[in-house]
Design an enzyme around this catalytic site. Sequence first.
Site, PDB file in Angstrom:
ATOM      1  N   THR A 124       0.818  -1.203   0.000  1.00  0.00           N
ATOM      2  CA  THR A 124       0.000   0.000   0.000  1.00  0.00           C
ATOM      3  C   THR A 124       0.858   1.261   0.000  1.00  0.00           C
ATOM      4  O   THR A 124       2.000   1.241   0.480  1.00  0.00           O
ATOM      5  CB  THR A 124      -0.908  -0.007   1.260  1.00  0.00           C
ATOM      6  OG1 THR A 124      -1.518   1.272   1.409  1.00  0.00           O
ATOM      7  CG2 THR A 124      -0.110  -0.304   2.530  1.00  0.00           C
ATOM      8  N   ASP A 125       0.278   2.349  -0.482  1.00  0.00           N
ATOM      9  CA  ASP A 125       0.987   3.646  -0.423  1.00  0.00           C
ATOM     10  C   ASP A 125       1.096   4.168   1.009  1.00  0.00           C
ATOM     11  O   ASP A 125       1.865   5.096   1.280  1.00  0.00           O
ATOM     12  CB  ASP A 125       0.306   4.683  -1.326  1.00  0.00           C
ATOM     13  CG  ASP A 125      -1.151   4.961  -0.972  1.00  0.00           C
ATOM     14  OD1 ASP A 125      -1.701   4.338  -0.042  1.00  0.00           O
ATOM     15  OD2 ASP A 125      -1.756   5.826  -1.651  1.00  0.00           O
ATOM     16  N   GLU A 126       0.321   3.564   1.939  1.00  0.00           N
ATOM     17  CA  GLU A 126       0.333   4.075   3.309  1.00  0.00           C
ATOM     18  C   GLU A 126       1.668   3.867   4.009  1.00  0.00           C
ATOM     19  O   GLU A 126       1.921   4.461   5.062  1.00  0.00           O
ATOM     20  CB  GLU A 126      -0.778   3.414   4.134  1.00  0.00           C
ATOM     21  CG  GLU A 126      -2.142   3.750   3.618  1.00  0.00           C
ATOM     22  CD  GLU A 126      -3.251   3.325   4.557  1.00  0.00           C
ATOM     23  OE1 GLU A 126      -2.982   3.110   5.747  1.00  0.00           O
ATOM     24  OE2 GLU A 126      -4.389   3.214   4.080  1.00  0.00           O
ATOM     25  N   TYR A 151      -1.827  -0.743  11.160  1.00  0.00           N
ATOM     26  CA  TYR A 151      -1.951  -1.381   9.839  1.00  0.00           C
ATOM     27  C   TYR A 151      -0.773  -1.032   8.949  1.00  0.00           C
ATOM     28  O   TYR A 151      -0.067  -1.909   8.443  1.00  0.00           O
ATOM     29  CB  TYR A 151      -3.273  -0.961   9.170  1.00  0.00           C
ATOM     30  CG  TYR A 151      -3.283  -1.241   7.683  1.00  0.00           C
ATOM     31  CD1 TYR A 151      -3.261  -2.546   7.191  1.00  0.00           C
ATOM     32  CD2 TYR A 151      -3.277  -0.194   6.751  1.00  0.00           C
ATOM     33  CE1 TYR A 151      -3.231  -2.806   5.828  1.00  0.00           C
ATOM     34  CE2 TYR A 151      -3.251  -0.443   5.390  1.00  0.00           C
ATOM     35  CZ  TYR A 151      -3.228  -1.755   4.933  1.00  0.00           C
ATOM     36  OH  TYR A 151      -3.189  -2.010   3.579  1.00  0.00           O
ATOM     37  N   LYS A 155       2.368  -3.315   7.331  1.00  0.00           N
ATOM     38  CA  LYS A 155       2.587  -3.448   5.876  1.00  0.00           C
ATOM     39  C   LYS A 155       4.003  -2.985   5.528  1.00  0.00           C
ATOM     40  O   LYS A 155       4.683  -3.605   4.713  1.00  0.00           O
ATOM     41  CB  LYS A 155       1.550  -2.630   5.089  1.00  0.00           C
ATOM     42  CG  LYS A 155       0.131  -3.190   5.126  1.00  0.00           C
ATOM     43  CD  LYS A 155       0.008  -4.591   4.541  1.00  0.00           C
ATOM     44  CE  LYS A 155       0.221  -4.633   3.042  1.00  0.00           C
ATOM     45  NZ  LYS A 155      -0.070  -5.977   2.483  1.00  0.00           N
TER      46      LYS A 155
HETATM   47  P1  NAD Z   1      -9.439  -7.589   2.415  1.00  0.00           P
HETATM   48  O1  NAD Z   1      -9.432  -7.331   3.886  1.00  0.00           O
HETATM   49  O2  NAD Z   1     -10.671  -7.329   1.633  1.00  0.00           O
HETATM   50  O3  NAD Z   1      -9.007  -9.094   2.121  1.00  0.00           O
HETATM   51  C1  NAD Z   1      -7.992  -9.741   2.829  1.00  0.00           C
HETATM   52  C2  NAD Z   1      -8.109 -11.250   2.585  1.00  0.00           C
HETATM   53  O4  NAD Z   1      -7.012 -11.900   3.252  1.00  0.00           O
HETATM   54  C3  NAD Z   1      -9.406 -11.857   3.133  1.00  0.00           C
HETATM   55  O5  NAD Z   1      -9.969 -12.736   2.177  1.00  0.00           O
HETATM   56  C4  NAD Z   1      -8.938 -12.622   4.378  1.00  0.00           C
HETATM   57  O6  NAD Z   1      -9.761 -13.748   4.665  1.00  0.00           O
HETATM   58  C5  NAD Z   1      -7.527 -13.021   3.972  1.00  0.00           C
HETATM   59  N1  NAD Z   1      -6.656 -13.262   5.135  1.00  0.00           N
HETATM   60  C6  NAD Z   1      -6.502 -12.470   6.238  1.00  0.00           C
HETATM   61  N2  NAD Z   1      -5.632 -13.038   7.096  1.00  0.00           N
HETATM   62  C7  NAD Z   1      -5.215 -14.206   6.524  1.00  0.00           C
HETATM   63  C8  NAD Z   1      -4.310 -15.221   6.917  1.00  0.00           C
HETATM   64  N3  NAD Z   1      -3.648 -15.160   8.083  1.00  0.00           N
HETATM   65  N4  NAD Z   1      -4.114 -16.260   6.085  1.00  0.00           N
HETATM   66  C9  NAD Z   1      -4.771 -16.345   4.904  1.00  0.00           C
HETATM   67  N5  NAD Z   1      -5.663 -15.417   4.472  1.00  0.00           N
HETATM   68  C10 NAD Z   1      -5.864 -14.359   5.284  1.00  0.00           C
HETATM   69  O7  NAD Z   1      -8.214  -6.729   1.857  1.00  0.00           O
HETATM   70  P2  NAD Z   1      -8.030  -5.978   0.455  1.00  0.00           P
HETATM   71  O8  NAD Z   1      -8.577  -4.609   0.563  1.00  0.00           O
HETATM   72  O9  NAD Z   1      -8.485  -6.878  -0.636  1.00  0.00           O
HETATM   73  O10 NAD Z   1      -6.440  -5.851   0.418  1.00  0.00           O
HETATM   74  C11 NAD Z   1      -5.650  -6.879  -0.174  1.00  0.00           C
HETATM   75  C12 NAD Z   1      -4.196  -6.470  -0.146  1.00  0.00           C
HETATM   76  O11 NAD Z   1      -4.009  -5.253  -0.860  1.00  0.00           O
HETATM   77  C13 NAD Z   1      -3.652  -6.200   1.277  1.00  0.00           C
HETATM   78  O12 NAD Z   1      -2.345  -6.712   1.349  1.00  0.00           O
HETATM   79  C14 NAD Z   1      -3.657  -4.688   1.388  1.00  0.00           C
HETATM   80  O13 NAD Z   1      -2.658  -4.242   2.264  1.00  0.00           O
HETATM   81  C15 NAD Z   1      -3.370  -4.294  -0.047  1.00  0.00           C
HETATM   82  N6  NAD Z   1      -3.875  -2.969  -0.459  1.00  0.00           N
HETATM   83  C16 NAD Z   1      -5.194  -2.653  -0.291  1.00  0.00           C
HETATM   84  C17 NAD Z   1      -5.670  -1.416  -0.751  1.00  0.00           C
HETATM   85  C18 NAD Z   1      -7.134  -1.041  -0.631  1.00  0.00           C
HETATM   86  O14 NAD Z   1      -7.481   0.079  -0.995  1.00  0.00           O
HETATM   87  N7  NAD Z   1      -8.004  -1.903  -0.164  1.00  0.00           N
HETATM   88  C19 NAD Z   1      -4.791  -0.520  -1.348  1.00  0.00           C
HETATM   89  C20 NAD Z   1      -3.446  -0.869  -1.492  1.00  0.00           C
HETATM   90  C21 NAD Z   1      -3.002  -2.112  -1.054  1.00  0.00           C
HETATM   91  O1  TDX Z   2     -17.086   5.863   7.438  1.00  0.00           O
HETATM   92  C1  TDX Z   2     -16.018   6.344   7.066  1.00  0.00           C
HETATM   93  N1  TDX Z   2     -15.904   7.703   6.945  1.00  0.00           N
HETATM   94  C2  TDX Z   2     -14.752   8.313   6.538  1.00  0.00           C
HETATM   95  O2  TDX Z   2     -14.698   9.563   6.424  1.00  0.00           O
HETATM   96  C3  TDX Z   2     -14.860   5.524   6.765  1.00  0.00           C
HETATM   97  C4  TDX Z   2     -14.946   4.025   6.905  1.00  0.00           C
HETATM   98  C5  TDX Z   2     -13.717   6.144   6.350  1.00  0.00           C
HETATM   99  N2  TDX Z   2     -13.658   7.499   6.238  1.00  0.00           N
HETATM  100  C6  TDX Z   2     -12.406   8.126   5.739  1.00  0.00           C
HETATM  101  C7  TDX Z   2     -11.113   7.665   6.348  1.00  0.00           C
HETATM  102  C8  TDX Z   2     -10.138   7.787   5.189  1.00  0.00           C
HETATM  103  O3  TDX Z   2      -9.645   9.117   5.098  1.00  0.00           O
HETATM  104  O4  TDX Z   2     -12.332   7.756   4.349  1.00  0.00           O
HETATM  105  C9  TDX Z   2     -10.985   7.501   3.957  1.00  0.00           C
HETATM  106  C10 TDX Z   2     -10.871   6.079   3.450  1.00  0.00           C
HETATM  107  O5  TDX Z   2     -11.023   5.204   4.563  1.00  0.00           O
HETATM  108  P1  TDX Z   2     -10.863   3.607   4.422  1.00  0.00           P
HETATM  109  O6  TDX Z   2     -11.800   3.109   3.383  1.00  0.00           O
HETATM  110  O7  TDX Z   2     -10.919   3.029   5.782  1.00  0.00           O
HETATM  111  O8  TDX Z   2      -9.411   3.483   3.774  1.00  0.00           O
HETATM  112  P2  TDX Z   2      -7.931   3.972   4.232  1.00  0.00           P
HETATM  113  O9  TDX Z   2      -7.820   4.087   5.693  1.00  0.00           O
HETATM  114  O10 TDX Z   2      -7.565   5.162   3.383  1.00  0.00           O
HETATM  115  O11 TDX Z   2      -7.082   2.674   3.752  1.00  0.00           O
HETATM  116  C11 TDX Z   2      -7.396   2.033   2.496  1.00  0.00           C
HETATM  117  O12 TDX Z   2      -6.470   2.392   1.497  1.00  0.00           O
HETATM  118  C12 TDX Z   2      -5.166   1.902   1.644  1.00  0.00           C
HETATM  119  C13 TDX Z   2      -7.437   0.523   2.646  1.00  0.00           C
HETATM  120  O13 TDX Z   2      -8.374   0.177   3.647  1.00  0.00           O
HETATM  121  C14 TDX Z   2      -6.076  -0.019   2.968  1.00  0.00           C
HETATM  122  O14 TDX Z   2      -6.097  -1.432   3.025  1.00  0.00           O
HETATM  123  C15 TDX Z   2      -5.131   0.415   1.895  1.00  0.00           C
HETATM  124  O15 TDX Z   2      -3.819   0.029   2.211  1.00  0.00           O
END
Ligand code: NAD
Ligand code: TDX
Length: 335
Positions: A124-126, A151, A155
């Site tokens: 992630t960019d975080e 988190y 990462k």
């Molecule tokens: P998600 O929470 O939707 O999915 C995570 C999955 O991993 C789930 O299916 C869960 O059951 C599985 N999991 C969790 N712990 C596990 C374990 N110990 N063993 C096996 N499986 C396990 O997450 P996501 O949003 O799909 O994110 C996927 C990846 O992308 C993560 O590594 C996250 O850091 C990265 N990422 C997410 C975002 C975003 O915006 N969501 C952005 C950048 C990077």
């Molecule tokens: O109800 C809400 N109201 C609100 O204002 C929620 C759930 C979030 N927010 C804000 C918090 C953040 O500034 O919205 C923004 C996005 O929140 P999230 O969806 O929780 O994402 P964020 O914390 O930015 O992280 C996401 O992007 C990077 C993913 O969850 C991560 O897995 C990824 O690495």
Amino acid sequence: MCGMADFLVTGGAGFIGSNFVRHVVATTDATVTVLDKLTYAGSRESLAGLAENRVTLVRGDICDAELVNQLMPDHQVVVHFAAESHNDASLSDPTPFVRTNLVGTFELLEAVRRHGTRFHHVSTDEVYGDLELDDPARFTERTPYDPSSPYSSTKAGSDLLVRAWVRSFGVRATISNCSNNYGPYQRVEKFIPRQITNIIDGVRPKLYGAGRNVRDWIHVADHSAAVLRIIDQGRLGETYLIGADGEKSNQEVIEAILALMGQPADAYDQVSDRPGHDLRYAIDSSKLRSELGWEPQYRDFSTGLQQTIDWYVANEPWWRGQKAATEAKYAVVGR
Ligand code: NAD
Ligand code: TDX
């Protein structure tokens, strides 16, 4: 498992992992094994409809060294999505974040080291911390690591493990760091699906603080295509940032959702802010574009958002079971 599958996709029953599996099935002839623990964030339904001769689900934990080692010889590439992924959850209980994101990545690295398997680490960019709102800078592959939350720090630690295993042991790995994803199959705990499903339920969307925080949105299909491109053509040992020039404040996103769902622009509530809330993320993805020729297909946020809203309206059975428990967790912290 019988026979050789091409990809072992960890976390393939989660949001981005399941979209990636669908992308692989739609655009290649490859076979996929999904290794997923099916935590609260994973579900079999996210893989529904995929042909059994293309996709196999193994329910298991990436921290289970024996299982991971057993699966490794049958696969050519590991694509590692599995993680605890929600910042708010990491503030309530960081324990599974340290275990899955750090120990789980460590176990996978030890297994690919032993078996010589190609590894792609999804991050992630975080990991780069946050930027000021008026800073013209964006994150690049050279930005120093400076994570803020439990988190993002786990990462960041997992990225550093991958880099060390590349340098110390010659593991054949690439890393990608992507910005905020949106699209189908995202858990309703996350910002965009939470607000869409709130509006469907007649509940006002919840904006943290003043809503000035900026996220750089990318459609999950564009993220999937970028990951596959890096696996095919990326240089080993390299990191690629993935982003689609989608910076928007949270207030802008809420107003866009309200407008597309036929609600007044001010029909949302401001709730207490997230502790340590990162201000702004922004990705410069020119390395990925110039080296590997990737370009996002979703250039217009409102088109992708409308499709996402349509998906949640049409797929209520997929999300309905998560909604009450998710909102109960938010109620405990007053958000
Ligand atoms: P998600 O929470 O939707 O999915 C995570 C999955 O991993 C789930 O299916 C869960 O059951 C599985 N999991 C969790 N712990 C596990 C374990 N110990 N063993 C096996 N499986 C396990 O997450 P996501 O949003 O799909 O994110 C996927 C990846 O992308 C993560 O590594 C996250 O850091 C990265 N990422 C997410 C975002 C975003 O915006 N969501 C952005 C950048 C990077
Ligand atoms: O109800 C809400 N109201 C609100 O204002 C929620 C759930 C979030 N927010 C804000 C918090 C953040 O500034 O919205 C923004 C996005 O929140 P999230 O969806 O929780 O994402 P964020 O914390 O930015 O992280 C996401 O992007 C990077 C993913 O969850 C991560 O897995 C990824 O690495």
